[in-house]
Design a protein around this motif. Structure first.
Motif, mmCIF file in Angstrom:
data_model
loop_
_atom_site.group_PDB
_atom_site.id
_atom_site.type_symbol
_atom_site.label_atom_id
_atom_site.label_comp_id
_atom_site.label_asym_id
_atom_site.label_seq_id
_atom_site.Cartn_x
_atom_site.Cartn_y
_atom_site.Cartn_z
ATOM 1 N N TYR A 72 0.831 -1.213 0.000
ATOM 2 C CA TYR A 72 0.000 0.000 0.000
ATOM 3 C C TYR A 72 0.861 1.257 0.000
ATOM 4 O O TYR A 72 0.620 2.206 -0.764
ATOM 5 N N LYS A 73 1.873 1.277 0.861
ATOM 6 C CA LYS A 73 2.745 2.451 0.920
ATOM 7 C C LYS A 73 3.485 2.662 -0.393
ATOM 8 O O LYS A 73 3.661 3.804 -0.858
ATOM 9 N N GLU A 74 3.920 1.564 -0.999
ATOM 10 C CA GLU A 74 4.628 1.671 -2.279
ATOM 11 C C GLU A 74 3.700 2.212 -3.361
ATOM 12 O O GLU A 74 4.085 3.084 -4.167
ATOM 13 N N LEU A 75 2.445 1.729 -3.372
ATOM 14 C CA LEU A 75 1.469 2.200 -4.353
ATOM 15 C C LEU A 75 1.161 3.672 -4.150
ATOM 16 O O LEU A 75 1.117 4.455 -5.123
ATOM 17 N N MET A 76 0.961 4.082 -2.886
ATOM 18 C CA MET A 76 0.641 5.473 -2.620
ATOM 19 C C MET A 76 1.795 6.387 -3.002
ATOM 20 O O MET A 76 1.590 7.481 -3.578
ATOM 21 N N ALA A 77 3.018 5.951 -2.709
ATOM 22 C CA ALA A 77 4.169 6.767 -3.084
ATOM 23 C C ALA A 77 4.293 6.875 -4.601
ATOM 24 O O ALA A 77 4.570 7.949 -5.155
ATOM 25 N N SER A 78 4.074 5.742 -5.274
ATOM 26 C CA SER A 78 4.180 5.734 -6.732
ATOM 27 C C SER A 78 3.113 6.610 -7.379
ATOM 28 O O SER A 78 3.405 7.417 -8.277
ATOM 29 N N ASP A 79 1.844 6.450 -6.860
ATOM 30 C CA ASP A 79 0.755 7.245 -7.437
ATOM 31 C C ASP A 79 0.932 8.724 -7.125
ATOM 32 O O ASP A 79 0.624 9.595 -7.968
ATOM 33 N N ALA A 80 1.410 9.033 -5.920
ATOM 34 C CA ALA A 80 1.630 10.439 -5.572
ATOM 35 C C ALA A 80 2.703 11.055 -6.469
ATOM 36 O O ALA A 80 2.574 12.200 -6.928
ATOM 37 N N ALA A 81 3.777 10.281 -6.731
ATOM 38 C CA ALA A 81 4.830 10.790 -7.617
ATOM 39 C C ALA A 81 4.318 10.967 -9.033
ATOM 40 O O ALA A 81 4.645 11.972 -9.710
ATOM 41 N N ALA A 82 3.479 10.015 -9.497
ATOM 42 C CA ALA A 82 2.926 10.128 -10.852
ATOM 43 C C ALA A 82 2.016 11.341 -10.957
ATOM 44 O O ALA A 82 2.053 12.091 -11.945
ATOM 45 N N LYS A 83 1.194 11.537 -9.922
ATOM 46 C CA LYS A 83 0.291 12.695 -9.928
ATOM 47 C C LYS A 83 1.090 13.993 -9.905
ATOM 48 O O LYS A 83 0.764 14.974 -10.604
#
Length: 376
Positions: free
Chosen positions: A135-146
């Protein structure tokens, strides 16, 4: 008189047994002194002593018989009580063994259940850690993409929509730099942003197919595309695509956050239920272990009690056997011995009467005649 008395005493003597008292009386009657009256006094005294002795023997036999009967009764009662006690102890021992066996099985089941529960808790904890890390990896990845898309969109706005462009924040000067600039100095150069292509974004993400976008590159526009497409229309299409991507990212982050929250809640409930279950099972395990220890102690006490009862029963049976050896003959011939003593005492009294000068035989004949006369 002497001969009559001697005849009576001789009849009393048994050839199969030793009777010293009768031998002494016979000897006294046959002695020379018995021819005088003075000799009879000694014989009469001996007869009196023998009568007393026979009475004493009969009294001793009766007491001995009462003693033997009482001992047989009490010993039989004790034997029966010990046999019942042994049966009760054996029954209690069997019950204790069954109880211990049942408790051992229950304790083993509880122990296995606690181990299985601990294992499942450990596995659930590892799974929760893995899910949380994902979950943390996904949130970090999505936040960086956004963040990267917002940066690209703002850069496009700088050229195609200047009104919507947001310039980067001015560099904040330190106190020393502010003094230097106020005195006409040149401000220090702004450091170039790091990250991807100077954007300041440290993570590079790949927008995947689950966002409903194809991994394949879009088809090339027709050769005449640029001639018929206006610059604003190009920028609007790109902006719409970026907005769609940002919306997809926000949706995915919202869903991931909700799933993480639900997963954490379920995990905490599982941990709470597991802790309560383990505490309850541990309590039962402690209780059953204590009960098993008490049963084992009781079993040992019962076995010792049975052993003591068996030893006491053996001693009682041995005592009963000794009573039989001591009392059986006496009890069997008690009436015969009593009858023999009574007859012997009567004969001695007849001999005494003869020696005292009474014609016992004549007296008996006279009594019989009188009895017959009364019958007539």
């Amino acid at each position: 008189q002497r001969q009559s008395a001697l005849s009576i005493v001789t009849q009393l003597k048994s050839p199969s047994s030793q009777q010293p008292a009768l031998d002494l009386i016979s000897l006294a009657l046959t002695s020379k002194r018995s021819s005088s009256g003075a000799g009879f006094e000694k014989v009469i005294k001996m007869i009196d002593e023998m009568v007393v002795m026979l009475g004493k023997e009969q009294e001793d036999d009766e007491k001995k018989g009462e003693y033997c009967t009482a001992q047989f009764d009490s010993s039989d009662d004790k034997k029966k009580a010990l046999e019942r006690s042994i049966e009760d102890e054996e029954s209690a021992i069997e019950d204790a063994k069954e109880g211990i066996e049942t408790l051992a099985e229950e304790i083993a089941a509880l122990t296995a259940g606690i181990k299985a529960l601990d294992k499942s808790v450990a596995e659930a904890t590892e799974q929760r850690k893995a899910e949380n890390a994902e979950y943390k990896e996904l949130m970090a990845s999505d936040a960086a993409a956004k963040q990267l898309l917002d940066f690209a969109k703002n850069r496009l706005n700088q050229f195609y929509n200047p009104k919507l462009y947001k310039p980067p924040a001015e560099q904040e000067l330190s106190e020393e730099d502010k003094i230097f600039v106020s005195n006409g100095g040149t401000p220090p150069p702004t450091e170039a942003p790091g990250g991807i292509a100077g954007t300041g974004i440290a993570a590079l993400v790949q927008i995947t197919a689950h966002r409903q976008l194809s991994r394949e590159a879009p088809a090339a526009p027709p050769a005449t595309w640029g001639a018929y497409t206006k610059k604003s229309e190009d920028s609007n299409g790109v902006m719409a695509m970026m907005d769609l991507l940002i919306k997809d990212l926000e949706k995915e982050m919202t869903e991931a956050e909700a799933e993480e929250k639900n997963a954490q809640k379920s995990y905490e409930e599982l941990m709470s239920d597991s802790a309560a279950k383990r505490a309850e099972d541990s309590k039962f395990l402690t209780s059953k272990s204590a009960t098993k220890a008490d049963l084992e102690e009781n079993l040992e006490a019962r076995m010792m009690s049975k052993k003591d009862a068996v030893s006491e029963l053996m001693a009682t049976e041995k005592y009963i056997a000794s009573l039989h050896a001591e009392c059986d003959w006496l009890l069997k011939y008690a009436e015969a011995r009593k009858s023999a003593r009574t007859s012997e005492i009567d004969s001695l009294k007849r001999a005494k009467a003869v020696l005292a000068g009474a014609d016992y035989s004549l007296l008996q004949v006279r009594r019989s005649s009188n009895f017959l006369e009364r019958r007539q």
